[in-house]
Structure formats: C-alpha cells, structure tokens
Design an enzyme around this catalytic site. Structure first.
Site, PDB file in Angstrom:
ATOM      1  N   ASP A   1       0.453  -1.127  -0.218  1.00 32.24           N
ATOM      2  CA  ASP A   1      -0.079   0.005   0.129  1.00 32.24           C
ATOM      3  C   ASP A   1       1.114   1.848   0.161  1.00 32.24           C
ATOM      4  O   ASP A   1       0.791   1.992   1.124  1.00 32.24           O
ATOM      5  CB  ASP A   1      -1.135   0.286   1.296  1.00 32.24           C
ATOM      6  CG  ASP A   1      -1.392  -1.149   1.076  1.00 32.24           C
ATOM      7  OD1 ASP A   1      -1.893  -1.378   0.087  1.00 32.24           O
ATOM      8  OD2 ASP A   1      -1.950  -1.320   2.504  1.00 32.24           O
TER       9      ASP A   1
ATOM     10  N   GLN B   1       2.159  -6.025  -3.606  1.00 28.94           N
ATOM     11  CA  GLN B   1       2.533  -5.541  -1.841  1.00 28.94           C
ATOM     12  C   GLN B   1       4.084  -5.326  -1.385  1.00 28.94           C
ATOM     13  O   GLN B   1       3.999  -4.363  -1.766  1.00 28.94           O
ATOM     14  CB  GLN B   1       3.048  -7.370  -1.102  1.00 28.94           C
ATOM     15  CG  GLN B   1       1.329  -8.355  -1.187  1.00 28.94           C
ATOM     16  CD  GLN B   1       1.035  -9.161  -2.347  1.00 28.94           C
ATOM     17  OE1 GLN B   1       1.559  -9.668  -3.433  1.00 28.94           O
ATOM     18  NE2 GLN B   1      -0.925  -8.876  -2.740  1.00 28.94           N
TER      19      GLN B   1
HETATM   20  P1  IMP Z   1      -2.624 -12.421   1.928  1.00 29.71           P
HETATM   21  O1  IMP Z   1      -1.784 -12.328   1.201  1.00 29.71           O
HETATM   22  O2  IMP Z   1      -3.810 -12.639   1.588  1.00 29.71           O
HETATM   23  O3  IMP Z   1      -2.272 -14.201   2.484  1.00 29.71           O
HETATM   24  O4  IMP Z   1      -2.462 -12.001   3.140  1.00 29.71           O
HETATM   25  C1  IMP Z   1      -1.443 -12.087   4.061  1.00 29.71           C
HETATM   26  C2  IMP Z   1      -0.715 -10.854   4.477  1.00 29.71           C
HETATM   27  O5  IMP Z   1      -0.445  -9.959   3.361  1.00 29.71           O
HETATM   28  C3  IMP Z   1      -1.777  -9.741   5.565  1.00 29.71           C
HETATM   29  O6  IMP Z   1      -1.531  -8.990   6.315  1.00 29.71           O
HETATM   30  C4  IMP Z   1      -2.552  -8.907   4.704  1.00 29.71           C
HETATM   31  O7  IMP Z   1      -3.118  -8.018   5.137  1.00 29.71           O
HETATM   32  C5  IMP Z   1      -1.361  -8.365   3.663  1.00 29.71           C
HETATM   33  N1  IMP Z   1      -1.226  -8.534   2.678  1.00 29.71           N
HETATM   34  C6  IMP Z   1      -1.796  -8.811   1.142  1.00 29.71           C
HETATM   35  N2  IMP Z   1      -2.005  -8.153   0.105  1.00 29.71           N
HETATM   36  C7  IMP Z   1      -1.596  -7.312   0.717  1.00 29.71           C
HETATM   37  C8  IMP Z   1      -2.075  -5.757  -0.139  1.00 29.71           C
HETATM   38  O8  IMP Z   1      -1.102  -5.779  -1.423  1.00 29.71           O
HETATM   39  N3  IMP Z   1      -1.287  -4.857   0.253  1.00 29.71           N
HETATM   40  C9  IMP Z   1      -0.936  -4.737   1.496  1.00 29.71           C
HETATM   41  N4  IMP Z   1      -1.246  -5.574   2.741  1.00 29.71           N
HETATM   42  C10 IMP Z   1      -1.555  -6.715   1.665  1.00 29.71           C
END
Ligand code: IMP
Length: 427
Positions: free
Chosen positions: A13, A223
């Site tokens: 972000d 990410q």
């Molecule tokens: P996942 O990628 O959905 O498995 O989430 C794992 C962690 O990464 C969590 O803390 C999410 O909030 C964070 N996360 C995943 N994608 C993003 C993104 O695009 N921006 C910020 N945080 C992310």
C-alpha cells in the site's frame, strides 16, 4: 535502461499503482511477477479512478504489452470481472497476456483461506481471504493447477477432480465444513477456459525476447518487502516474493538482466493485518493520519494501521532489494503535522540498534527511537519541482536519503498523474 523492477519498500500500500502508472507510460512491457488478487493498485487518470487487482497498470496506456507472469496465482473469476470492468470504461485490454506457467486459484483455495484464518484464532494473519496462501501451498506441494492446464480439458478435469476431492475431505474431517460441487466448479472453469484461451502465452519467451530487442520492461511488484515470505515479518506475510529477486523467479528472467530497482516508499508507514508495527500511532492521532491519507484497503476496504516513517525498515528494504532509487509517495499527506518523526533505530533491551530483527518476539519488544523534524504547512499538491517544496519538506526528503543511503528519484504530491516531481527518470 531496459529493465526496471518496482517494489514496495514497506508493508504494501505504498502507492505503487501511481508510480507504476507513471513508469508504464515510458515502458514497452509491464509484467506482474507475484501475488494475485490480494493486491489492489489505485490509479487516477484525470478524474477517473481505476482499481486494479490482477491486470498490470500499464493496461491504461494503449499499445503496451502487459503480462501476468508465472509467479502470480491467478483467480480467473477476478480477472474476467476486471477485464469486463475495464472494457465497459473503454479501456483496450487486447495487450494482456497470461503466463501458461502461472498457477490457478480455485474456489476451494478461497474457502480454505477463510476457514484456516478462523482456526488460527488470536494468531490470525489477517489475510485478504483471496485464496493466495492455499494456492501457493498447492504450488509448493507440486499439486497445483496451472493456467496452461486450461488448454487441455481432460488434464484439467483430472487434476481438479483429484484436488477437489482431497480438499472436500479436509474440509469435512478437519474443519467440519461442507465441500465444493465438482460439476459446478468444472462448468465455471470451462467458461474461463473459453474466455482466457486467447490470452494464454509462454510469457517467459515474450519477456526475454523483449529484453533482447532492447525494449523497456517494467516489473511491477505487488505487496511489499515486509510482506515477503523470506524477508518480511514472518509469519505475518503473504505467500510470495514481493522483493526484487522475486521478479527474476516470477517472470523467468536472469538477475543479470535487471538494470534498476526502485523502492516505493510512502512518506509514513501503514500496515493491514496483524503483526508488530513499532512506529504505529494509536488513538486519535493515528485515526487523523488514516483519514488524511485515506488509508483504507483497496481490496478489502479494511482500515490500515498508520505510523511514522521507519528507516530501520527502509534500510532492510534497501539491502534485500538492492534499491537504486526511491519513489516517495503521499508526501502531501504529512502537510500540517508538527513535529514530524522519523524512526532511526530500535531500542531493544537497553541497546539501540539499527538492524531489523528476524524474530517477531524481538520486534515486539523494540521501541522506536525517533528524530524530530519541523513540519511544513504550505499546500504542496501543486509542486512540480524540488524548488517548489518548502525548505522543511526538502529537509525531510534529504534526511530520508541520508538515513537509507538511497537517492529519491520520484516524489508524488497527490494522486493524479501530473502530481509527480521527477528528479531522475528510471527509464
Ligand atoms: P494474503 O496475501 O491474502 O495471504 O495476506 C497475508 C498478509 O498480507 C495480510 O496481512 C494481508 O493484509 C497482507 N496483504 C496482502 N496483500 C496486500 C496488499 O496488496 N497490500 C497490503 N497488505 C497486503
């Protein structure tokens, strides 16, 4: 310069959408190399806002080759919706290609993601529930189903039958949940196969050919560094490699091909999901920063935790990504804050250190050591050169460069394309 990797230097972000959009104008090819529809890149074109989850931001410029690379886990339902949404707004999506080696997200990956989060209880990661983790688990377990499998229906049907049956058993026996209907899943994916077939390509060849021809290639990270499976705040991370090295694996190019690595740094820090966050500002001051920066998730709408700029994190990011430059974003959000704080080290058990700890327990115990800087009160959203910025604002930027050892190349002072100060263009 022909190959530039753009990475998030914090917890995601950072405003990568805007910077990718800026660089995409100059690039010939834009490649997503990891993650999936957990990402949300917001791009403003004039007064129009685009929120992209899977399609590389380069799609907003006609004539660019946009690639979803092999390192991505692709949810075809999200992709089809995104393509339809773009087409309905007059965006030409014919430049998009999808790697035949990318892995597919199936409905049961999303179901597993949700139920496993529930079962973690207090230790929940706070995932986006988009099926990202379970899809990468299948990939690493060598049972994943790839985009290329959509081209061979018998193969696809056999693999889905096997995986869905096993997952239904897991859901029933371990989690006491209903399973998925095989026929319904096959029918849904038959539709995606028909729709996506013309887009499926050997993207590794496409990217390497473009590099050999001297075309400009932008690798668009999703990410951020601290969400990286190896270099991030494990286990509160995503399941892929957002760091610059991930571009080599997730696009199929050798490290010798990469010319520059730009780290996108937000002028403060945010985080969604659980896990330690040393410079977090809690209470009304944190709420005010969240409102000021409109810090709510693009993908999930969740409020983001907000805090001061942390250069311990950024030095870690500079090292593990080999950053050659910084794109500083959302600097305008800090206008009016007095004084500004920058974290320069962590106090851990009586000693001030400058290194980012691998242990989360240690990180939880770390107290940020701050340097205070005077703020500025002038509106900077119209600034188009360094000289247009107030002296205190320039001092903040200079301090960031000194503390990270990385020069700032781009500065965003607002969400629009033209609200960008370019000190050095990576292409
Ligand atoms: P996942 O990628 O959905 O498995 O989430 C794992 C962690 O990464 C969590 O803390 C999410 O909030 C964070 N996360 C995943 N994608 C993003 C993104 O695009 N921006 C910020 N945080 C992310």
């Amino acid at each position: 310069m022909a190959a530039v990797v753009l990475v998030g230097a914090q917890w995601g972000d950072e405003g990568k959408g805007k910077i990718t959009d800026y660089l995409a104008e100059k690039a010939d090819v834009v490649v997503r190399y990891q993650g999936g529809s957990n990402a949300g890149h917001t791009v403003m074109v004039g007064r129009e806002e685009f929120k992209l989850h899977l399609v590389p931001s380069g799609i907003l410029y006609p004539g660019k080759l946009c690639i979803i690379g092999n390192g991505v886990v692709l949810d075809p339902a999200v992709l089809v919706e995104e393509l339809d949404g773009l087409a309905s707004r007059g965006v030409d999506t014919s430049g998009l290609k999808i790697s035949n080696r990318a892995h597919l997200i199936l409905p049961y990956h999303k179901g597993l993601d949700a139920v496993q989060e529930e079962h973690r209880g207090e230790a929940m990661i706070g995932t986006t529930k988009r099926g990202i983790g379970p899809a990468y688990v299948d990939k690493a377990a060598r049972t994943g189903i790839r985009v290329g499998d959509l081209l061979d229906w018998e193969e696809f049907r056999a693999k889905v039958t096997h995986n869905l049956t096993a997952t239904n058993e897991l859901l029933a026996k371990i989690y006491d949940r209903p399973g998925y209907d095989l026929q319904a899943v096959l029918e849904e994916y038959a539709g995606y196969a028909r729709r996506l077939r013309p887009l499926i390509a050997d993207s590794v060849r496409l990217v390497n050919r473009a590099l050999q021809e001297g075309r400009k290639v932008l690798f668009e990270g999703a990410q951020g560094t601290l969400l990286d499976l190896d270099q991030g705040t494990y286990p509160f991370v995503t399941s892929s490699y957002p760091v610059a090295g991930g571009a080599c694996i997730g696009a199929g190019v050798g490290p010798t091909r990469i010319d520059k690595v730009i780290g996108v740094v937000k002028a403060y820090t945010t985080r969604v999901g659980s896990g330690p966050f040393p410079t977090e500002i809690t209470g009304p001051a944190g709420d005010a920063l969240r409102q000021q920066g409109m810090e709510f998730g693009t993908t999930t709408g969740r409020p983001r935790r907000c805090g001061w700029l942390d250069t311990v994190i950024l030095r870690h990011a500079a090292e593990v990504n080999g950053l050659t430059g910084i794109a500083l974003t959302k600097l305008d959000v800090l206008t009016g804050l007095e004084p500004l704080r920058i974290c320069i080290g962590y106090l851990y058990r009586g000693t001030v250190g400058e290194d980012f700890p691998a242990s989360l327990k240690a990180l939880e115990e770390c107290e940020p050591v701050y340097e205070e800087l005077p703020g500025w009160h002038e509106d900077i959203t119209g600034a188009r050169s360094l000289e247009d910025l107030p002296a205190n604002c320039r001092r903040y930027i200079q301090r960031l460069e000194e503390l990270t050892g990385v020069p700032v190349h781009l500065i965003a002072v607002g969400p629009r394309r033209d609200q960008t100060i370019v000190l050095e263009s990576p292409f």
